[in-house]
Design an enzyme around this catalytic site. Structure first.
Site, PDB file in Angstrom:
ATOM      1  N   ASP A   1      30.130  96.603 -43.118  1.00  0.00           N
ATOM      2  CA  ASP A   1      29.874  97.330 -41.959  1.00  0.00           C
ATOM      3  C   ASP A   1      28.822  96.450 -41.061  1.00  0.00           C
ATOM      4  O   ASP A   1      27.606  96.351 -41.898  1.00  0.00           O
ATOM      5  CB  ASP A   1      29.668  98.680 -41.755  1.00  0.00           C
ATOM      6  CG  ASP A   1      29.825  99.335 -40.445  1.00  0.00           C
ATOM      7  OD1 ASP A   1      31.045  99.820 -40.122  1.00  0.00           O
ATOM      8  OD2 ASP A   1      28.940  99.164 -39.766  1.00  0.00           O
TER       9      ASP A   1
ATOM     10  N   ARG B   1      26.642 100.572 -29.967  1.00  0.00           N
ATOM     11  CA  ARG B   1      27.229  99.383 -29.377  1.00  0.00           C
ATOM     12  C   ARG B   1      28.149  99.947 -28.136  1.00  0.00           C
ATOM     13  O   ARG B   1      28.725 101.005 -28.100  1.00  0.00           O
ATOM     14  CB  ARG B   1      28.393  98.898 -30.348  1.00  0.00           C
ATOM     15  CG  ARG B   1      28.965  97.516 -30.140  1.00  0.00           C
ATOM     16  CD  ARG B   1      29.192  96.969 -31.600  1.00  0.00           C
ATOM     17  NE  ARG B   1      27.899  96.147 -32.144  1.00  0.00           N
ATOM     18  CZ  ARG B   1      27.914  95.677 -33.426  1.00  0.00           C
ATOM     19  NH1 ARG B   1      29.186  95.943 -34.318  1.00  0.00           N
ATOM     20  NH2 ARG B   1      26.943  95.132 -33.986  1.00  0.00           N
TER      21      ARG B   1
ATOM     22  N   SER C   1      30.771  93.547 -34.618  1.00  0.00           N
ATOM     23  CA  SER C   1      30.987  94.120 -36.011  1.00  0.00           C
ATOM     24  C   SER C   1      31.473  92.944 -36.951  1.00  0.00           C
ATOM     25  O   SER C   1      31.841  91.879 -36.657  1.00  0.00           O
ATOM     26  CB  SER C   1      32.345  94.795 -35.672  1.00  0.00           C
ATOM     27  OG  SER C   1      32.175  95.979 -34.864  1.00  0.00           O
TER      28      SER C   1
ATOM     29  N   ARG D   1      33.723  92.935 -39.061  1.00  0.00           N
ATOM     30  CA  ARG D   1      35.340  92.840 -39.599  1.00  0.00           C
ATOM     31  C   ARG D   1      35.814  91.507 -39.723  1.00  0.00           C
ATOM     32  O   ARG D   1      35.950  90.548 -38.868  1.00  0.00           O
ATOM     33  CB  ARG D   1      36.205  93.543 -38.195  1.00  0.00           C
ATOM     34  CG  ARG D   1      36.065  92.943 -36.891  1.00  0.00           C
ATOM     35  CD  ARG D   1      36.809  93.725 -35.885  1.00  0.00           C
ATOM     36  NE  ARG D   1      35.878  94.851 -35.593  1.00  0.00           N
ATOM     37  CZ  ARG D   1      35.848  95.828 -34.662  1.00  0.00           C
ATOM     38  NH1 ARG D   1      37.034  95.326 -33.571  1.00  0.00           N
ATOM     39  NH2 ARG D   1      35.197  96.645 -34.206  1.00  0.00           N
TER      40      ARG D   1
END
Length: 767
Positions: free
Chosen positions: A162, A455, A650, A652
């Site tokens: 993360d 964010r 992020s 991800r």
């Protein structure tokens, strides 16, 4: 027995290795060291032989811990299951915090999440149990707050799947956000490879007063350094001002180092960290840190002459810092609150706020809620309530239970607060906003919200691009929520009480960072791994949530010829743009299904629209994911083109895995964000930057790109790209890369995981 906790024996061993490794590395530099350098160098896999050139060398590091949240853990654990290991090699935890929608309130939302995500939660629990991973149940808390309360310790090295993993830097632990493949390497017993970060030093002096909070330090810094300012850098805080900030306040600051693109952010060990360790039941770790204090701070010469040791030094006088808001759409669009009314008029932002939200992993500490509660208390004294809906997200069950016991929660509820689950909720796009669902037009959906989150990209909070999100400290958020409008200045403007009389807010009183009666411990949120038995891990073939991974094919040894350009991203293209979250979070464990969201929010320079392009086969406009899927079905590889800092935001890795799954061969961009560039490499994609950034403008609609000379791919050697335009003309571009020899092997093998499987004795991917 698998070690999960940061026990005194475990931490003592870390400090012993730190001392030994620094003893080997320090003579090689022959100078004093900053604290960040001490942590990095003391975690080298080979402190004597590692090349040490900041900004150039790739370091092989041995992290002490790995942490994963439920959305990213799915893909990380699916990859780990391919690695051939029987258990993780380092202490590892999984935290269920992302897959919980925010709508009705804590209890009903958790009940819904349990029903909707049962298959995923059971998968994560069973895999965690089988592989020696600690499992934190839904509702126990947000990963970063739980790590700070239970596992972080000064001087350690943590990686987490993360981007806001750097939160633990507030407790002196260098903590870095990574993609799942990086986590898999470390869980499988291999080092973590990362570009040797350069250093930015932030010297703090003075003390925060009045309305100004730790959040304002990082908001100001975001405005100063921008979202690219920390790329491949560590932000190290030092100076007398650091000692005036609580441990949790420091964590707020390091948490949002992710918004700078920083590899990590860190504060040196001090009395406030000592107190937090003791206040969270870890007195033995505080004692160990005191005994090893010289390891846990910079050498004296660094503070005396910081210009010698940092690439850049920023000085902030805390006593003169004004409260800030940042936004909309960018975490680096920063303004002092005194300048916000002017911006509202000049930029045409909505005057009226629609919702106020506080909490999240960034700002839900005992101190944060205490200061927010003081503002609420003032409102109650004047019979005032929030003018807009008010949502509160506690960071952990420990915090929620403690502020309920001590009365702060009651004050927030008395002014209209609705308490949500201890989860990410509105911060990660899991906010079900019924008030906008029936709005007939985009203009009708245009609204402004104010949050204490970290964010604020479009669609980040509620899935609506028309929502303009502004961010500040929790106490500032409540002040604005009481007024209900962005043109309000909490420092100077008056509110109206229930009696019609005008009144002004006082700056919130200082709040304790630790409860006088101790924290209420969460006794039920944690599930340890099974000992001596295993749980069945099964994925139904017809599952819509989970999918067994198949290895990506290895490179066939040939150049990439005439690859269509599927997307030319215009402007900011974050991982939220490449692979949105929100409702798509439910497919994080199913690579094929989540790939249908590929580029769905990215603005295509060719069409001027988000998520659409022109299919090179049919000439018709279509969703970008559908175009990519069609090319893959025809056996055709393709490329995408990005602008500056492509892939920021992020961590991800789906933003790299989905293009790879749908047939991408390479991404070309002006520049890349650190985590995303690493993720692309890990998945066997070429991340290539224009040697001349202006060459971005030479990519036209209908172009095909050939990447040649790939058999000779080598560190530092440019790649040639031949453009074939739709009008038949051709031209050549030069591209650079940051691949080292190991990463080139990832590309050849098809992915880093394929190479890891070979080393573990598994079968290679098919070519």
């Amino acid at each position: 027995m698998q070690i999960i906790d940061s026990t005194p024996d475990f931490v003592s061993g870390v400090y012993a290795r730190m001392a030994a490794h620094l003893g080997a590395a320090r003579p090689r530099l022959a100078r004093p060291l900053t604290f960040a350098e001490k942590v990095v160098l003391s975690h080298l896999d080979d402190p004597r032989g590692q090349e040490l050139k900041p900004g150039e060398s790739y370091l092989m590091l041995r992290p002490d811990r790995v942490a994963m949240q439920d959305a990213t853990a799915q893909m990380a654990l699916l990859q780990f299951m391919l690695a051939g290991r029987k258990s993780v090699a380092v202490p590892t935890t999984v935290h269920c915090d992302h897959l919980i929608r925010a709508r009705e309130g804590a209890r009903p939302d958790l009940d819904v999440a349990g029903r909707e995500n049962r298959e995923v939660f059971e998968f994560l629990k069973s895999v965690s149990s089988n592989y020696g991973i600690g499992f934190w149940k839904p509702g126990a808390g947000i990963i970063h707050q739980v790590i700070l309360e239970n596992y972080a310790f000064p001087g350690g090295l943590l990686i987490g799947t993360d981007s806001h993993t750097p939160n633990a830097g507030g407790l002196g632990m260098l903590s870095c956000g990574v993609g799942g493949a990086d986590a898999v390497d470390v869980m499988a017993g291999f080092p973590w490879e990362v570009l040797y970060p350069t250093l930015i030093g932030v010297r703090l002096k003075g003390e925060l007063t009045g309305w100004t909070a730790p959040k304002d330090i990082i908001l100001y810094l975001c405005g100063l350094l921008t979202t690219q300012g920390g790329t491949n850098r560590i932000i190290e805080y030092f100076g007398p001002g650091t000692r005036s900030i609580s441990c949790t306040g420091k964590a707020t600051i390091t948490n949002m180092g992710a918004e700078l693109g920083a590899t990590g952010s860190v504060f040196p060990f001090d009395e406030r960290m000592d107190a937090y360790l003791r206040g969270t039941g870890r007195a033995a770790l505080a004692d160990l840190a005191r005994k090893n204090a010289a390891l846990l701070r910079a050498d004296d010469d660094v503070e005396r002459d910081p210009g010698r040791f940092f690439e850049r030094v920023v000085e902030i006088d805390l006593s003169r810092l004004e409260p800030h808001l940042v936004g909309p759409h960018r975490p680096d669009l920063a303004r002092p609150v005194s300048k916000v009314p002017e911006a509202v008029r000049k930029e045409g932002y909505p005057e009226n706020l629609s919702v106020a939200l506080i909490g999240s992993c960034t700002n839900s500490s005992y101190e944060d809620i205490g200061r927010a509660a003081d503002v609420a208390r003032q409102a109650i004294e004047h019979g005032a309530r929030m003018s807009v809906p008010f949502l509160v997200t506690p960071g952990s069950e420990q915090i929620r239970a403690t502020i309920e016991r001590d009365g702060q929660m009651g004050l927030l509820e008395a002014i209209g607060g609705k308490v949500l689950a201890n989860a990410c909720g509105p911060c990660i796009g899991q906010w079900q906003r019924d008030d906008l669902a029936k709005a007939p037009t985009a203009e009708a959906r245009r609204n402004a919200i104010i949050t204490s989150f970290n964010r604020n990209f479009p669609r980040r909070n509620d899935g609506h691009a028309e929502t303009l999100a502004f961010m500040g400290s929790p106490e500032i958020v409540i002040a604005y929520g009481l007024a209900g409008r962005l043109s309000f200045n909490p420092l100077t403007d008056a509110l109206e009480g229930s009696d019609g009389k005008k009144w002004k807010l006082r700056p919130p009183a200082p709040a304790p960072d630790l409860p006088a009666n101790g924290f209420v411990r969460d006794e039920t949120g944690y599930l340890p791994p099974a000992q001596g038995q295993s749980m069945e891990v099964s994925i139904a073939p017809e599952s819509a949530r989970l999918q067994i991974l198949e290895p990506f094919p290895a490179w066939d040894g040939r150049d990439f010829i005439d690859l269509p350009v599927v997307l030319k991203a215009k402007g900011v293209c974050t991982t939220d743009h490449i692979s949105p979250a929100g409702p798509w979070l439910r497919f994080r464990g199913h690579l094929d299904k989540i790939s249908d969201n590929l580029f769905s929010v990215a603005v295509n320079a060719f069409t001027g629209e988000a998520g659409t392009g022109v299919d090179p086969e049919t000439g018709r406009k279509a969703p970008l994911a559908a175009i990519a899927r069609g090319l893959k079905a025809r056996g055709q590889r393709w490329v995408a083109v990005g602008d500056e800092n492509y892939g920021e935001g992020s961590s991800r890795e789906h933003a790299a895995m989905s293009p790879r799954h749908l047939g991408a061969a390479a991404i070309l961009a002006r520049s890349f964000a650190r985590i995303h560039e690493s993720n692309l490499k890990k998945q066997g994609l070429l991340a290539l930057a224009f040697v001349n950034p202006a060459d971005y403008d030479r990519i036209r609609e209908g172009d095909c790109v050939s990447l040649t000379g790939l058999k000779g791919l080598a560190p530092g050697k440019e790649v040639e790209a031949r453009l074939k335009h739709a009008d038949g003309t051709e031209e050549t571009l030069r591209l650079r890369h940051t691949l080292n020899p190991e990463q080139i092997e990832w590309f050849r093998a098809g992915s880093a995981l394929n190479l890891l499987r070979l080393r573990e004795g598994g079968s290679p991917a098919a070519t």
